[in-house]
Design an enzyme around this catalytic site. Structure first.
Site, mmCIF file in Angstrom:
data_model
loop_
_atom_site.group_PDB
_atom_site.id
_atom_site.type_symbol
_atom_site.label_atom_id
_atom_site.label_comp_id
_atom_site.label_asym_id
_atom_site.label_seq_id
_atom_site.Cartn_x
_atom_site.Cartn_y
_atom_site.Cartn_z
ATOM 1 N N ASP A 69 25.887 26.302 52.171
ATOM 2 C CA ASP A 69 25.076 25.763 51.222
ATOM 3 C C ASP A 69 25.520 24.188 51.455
ATOM 4 O O ASP A 69 25.060 23.368 50.731
ATOM 5 C CB ASP A 69 25.229 26.111 50.057
ATOM 6 C CG ASP A 69 26.960 25.988 49.280
ATOM 7 O OD1 ASP A 69 27.825 25.681 50.053
ATOM 8 O OD2 ASP A 69 26.981 26.437 48.086
ATOM 9 N N SER A 70 26.614 23.810 52.257
ATOM 10 C CA SER A 70 26.849 22.545 52.578
ATOM 11 C C SER A 70 25.592 21.674 53.033
ATOM 12 O O SER A 70 25.606 20.522 53.077
ATOM 13 C CB SER A 70 28.211 22.549 53.467
ATOM 14 O OG SER A 70 27.919 23.074 54.604
ATOM 15 N N ASP A 108 25.275 31.630 52.967
ATOM 16 C CA ASP A 108 25.912 31.463 51.772
ATOM 17 C C ASP A 108 25.098 31.556 50.553
ATOM 18 O O ASP A 108 23.767 31.068 50.783
ATOM 19 C CB ASP A 108 26.085 29.996 52.012
ATOM 20 C CG ASP A 108 27.737 29.570 51.432
ATOM 21 O OD1 ASP A 108 28.207 30.296 50.998
ATOM 22 O OD2 ASP A 108 27.874 28.297 51.495
ATOM 23 N N LYS A 138 28.037 35.033 51.882
ATOM 24 C CA LYS A 138 29.446 34.527 51.556
ATOM 25 C C LYS A 138 29.124 34.050 50.100
ATOM 26 O O LYS A 138 28.288 33.711 49.686
ATOM 27 C CB LYS A 138 29.785 33.315 52.179
ATOM 28 C CG LYS A 138 31.170 32.686 51.699
ATOM 29 C CD LYS A 138 31.881 31.670 52.648
ATOM 30 C CE LYS A 138 31.191 30.313 52.363
ATOM 31 N NZ LYS A 138 31.380 29.577 51.219
ATOM 32 N N GLU A 140 31.248 32.254 46.425
ATOM 33 C CA GLU A 140 32.314 31.399 46.002
ATOM 34 C C GLU A 140 32.981 32.058 44.761
ATOM 35 O O GLU A 140 32.300 32.393 43.710
ATOM 36 C CB GLU A 140 31.862 29.942 45.804
ATOM 37 C CG GLU A 140 31.525 29.024 47.176
ATOM 38 C CD GLU A 140 31.371 27.820 46.689
ATOM 39 O OE1 GLU A 140 31.660 27.298 45.850
ATOM 40 O OE2 GLU A 140 30.868 26.976 47.715
ATOM 41 N N GLU A 208 39.801 27.310 51.275
ATOM 42 C CA GLU A 208 39.562 25.899 51.401
ATOM 43 C C GLU A 208 40.516 24.795 50.716
ATOM 44 O O GLU A 208 40.804 25.119 49.507
ATOM 45 C CB GLU A 208 38.112 25.677 50.933
ATOM 46 C CG GLU A 208 37.746 24.229 51.170
ATOM 47 C CD GLU A 208 36.125 23.773 50.933
ATOM 48 O OE1 GLU A 208 35.321 24.894 50.929
ATOM 49 O OE2 GLU A 208 35.869 22.659 51.098
HETATM 50 O O1 KIV Z 1 28.976 25.503 52.849
HETATM 51 C C1 KIV Z 1 30.224 25.559 53.488
HETATM 52 O O2 KIV Z 1 29.698 24.771 54.513
HETATM 53 C C2 KIV Z 1 31.123 26.037 53.154
HETATM 54 C C3 KIV Z 1 32.109 25.993 54.195
HETATM 55 C C4 KIV Z 1 33.063 24.653 53.969
HETATM 56 C C5 KIV Z 1 33.240 27.090 54.327
HETATM 57 O O3 KIV Z 1 31.359 27.162 52.167
#
Ligand code: KIV
Length: 305
Positions: A69-70, A108, A138, A140, A208
């Site tokens: 989600d970055s 994510d 994934k 969080e 992280e």
């Molecule tokens: O969204 C992302 O890029 C991440 C990584 C930094 C692990 O969660």
């Protein structure tokens, strides 16, 4: 390897999602990942958000690709990860899917797509698998609610990667984008969260922005692969954001980033050179144009008269 998506889809994936087939390399699986950890082979993970970044990850032979989600900040121009939604993530993940054949692709779960209930989390995870071909998702956090969501998704048959330490979706509550676990109590909380995610069935966990010494203390307590980003060298693997490692961004980024290229500068130089060529009428040159038979041109002139 083949540059065209061609193979049939593996079991569990929607038939609308085509996974390119590379006969030369084995697709990454959870048992293979666990085996790599057992053998002490470093695991390589990188983010990707589109077809070209996926192709770069594939060409490098990485083990894991995260459609992070970055993307909110790296490709969509937001200042935080929270605005990106599930539809955005599905579009990006589908493009990544078309460029990947061997790494395990992890989607994510964006903010707002899993917090409400276990049912919402499972529904979202199923969409990431069925509509974008993700092999895992994934989420969080390691508090009670995210652990419950992880357990529910695993229970639905979808592999889950956990994420503790600095969790950008809750960075406001964590006091900003800064390292976590820098005192004994905070570090012990990270340990409890990681253990709870492992117990819930997560196949791997991202650490992280955690002090390297804390990671080193926690590693012997964890059985699943731990992938670090700003968590020192003791983890089983490392992940970096594609745009950070290639310098497709303004500024240097977080302390833990190692920059392997400076593509933003390269892009700026390229587009500036093109703009100058157009303004000075240096582009297009004869080599960039199409021809027409002179007799056809003469006939055209007649027609235009
Ligand atoms: O969204 C992302 O890029 C991440 C990584 C930094 C692990 O969660």
């Amino acid at each position: 390897m083949s540059s065209h998506p061609s193979s049939p889809t593996p079991a569990g994936h929607s038939s609308s999602v085509q996974i390119p087939h590379d006969p030369g390399r084995l697709p990454m699986t959870l048992p293979l990942l666990a085996e790599k950890k057992r053998l002490g082979e470093p695991l390589v993970m990188v983010t990707a958000y589109d077809y070209p970044s996926a192709r770069a990850a594939e060409a490098a032979g990485v083990d894991l690709v995260l459609v992070g989600d970055s993307a909110a900040t790296t490709v969509l121009g937001y200042s935080a990860t929270t605005p990106v939604d599930l539809n955005d993530m599905l579009v990006l993940a589908r493009a990544v899917r078309r460029g990947l054949s061997t790494p395990l692709m992890i989607g994510d779960l964006p903010f707002g797509s899993y917090e409400v209930s276990d049912e919402q989390a499972v529904t979202t995870a199923v969409r990431m698998v069925k509509e974008a071909g993700c092999g895992a998702v994934k989420l969080e956090g390691g508090a009670e609610a995210p652990v419950s969501r992880a357990r529910a998704i695993v229970g639905a048959g979808i592999p889950v990667m956990g994420h503790v330490g600095l969790t950008p979706q809750s960075s406001t509550a964590l006091g900003g984008w800064k390292a976590q676990g820098r005192n004994a109590k905070a570090a012990a909380r990270i340990a409890r969260e990681a253990l709870a995610l492992q117990e819930a069935g997560c196949f791997a966990i991202v650490f992280e922005a955690i002090p390297a010494a804390v990671t080193e203390e926690l590693m012997p307590h964890l059985e699943v692969p731990i992938i670090g980003i700003g968590a020192g060298p003791a983890t089983d693997g490392q992940v970096l954001v594609f745009h950070d490692l290639l310098g497709i961004r303004d500024g240097l980024g977080p302390r833990f980033v190692k920059r392997y290229a400076n593509l933003q500068e390269e892009m700026n130089i390229g587009v500036q050179a093109y703009a100058e060529d157009v303004r000075l009428r240096r582009y297009p040159g004869p080599e960039h144009t199409y021809s027409i038979d002179p007799s056809e041109l003469a006939e055209l002139r007649e027609l235009l008269r």
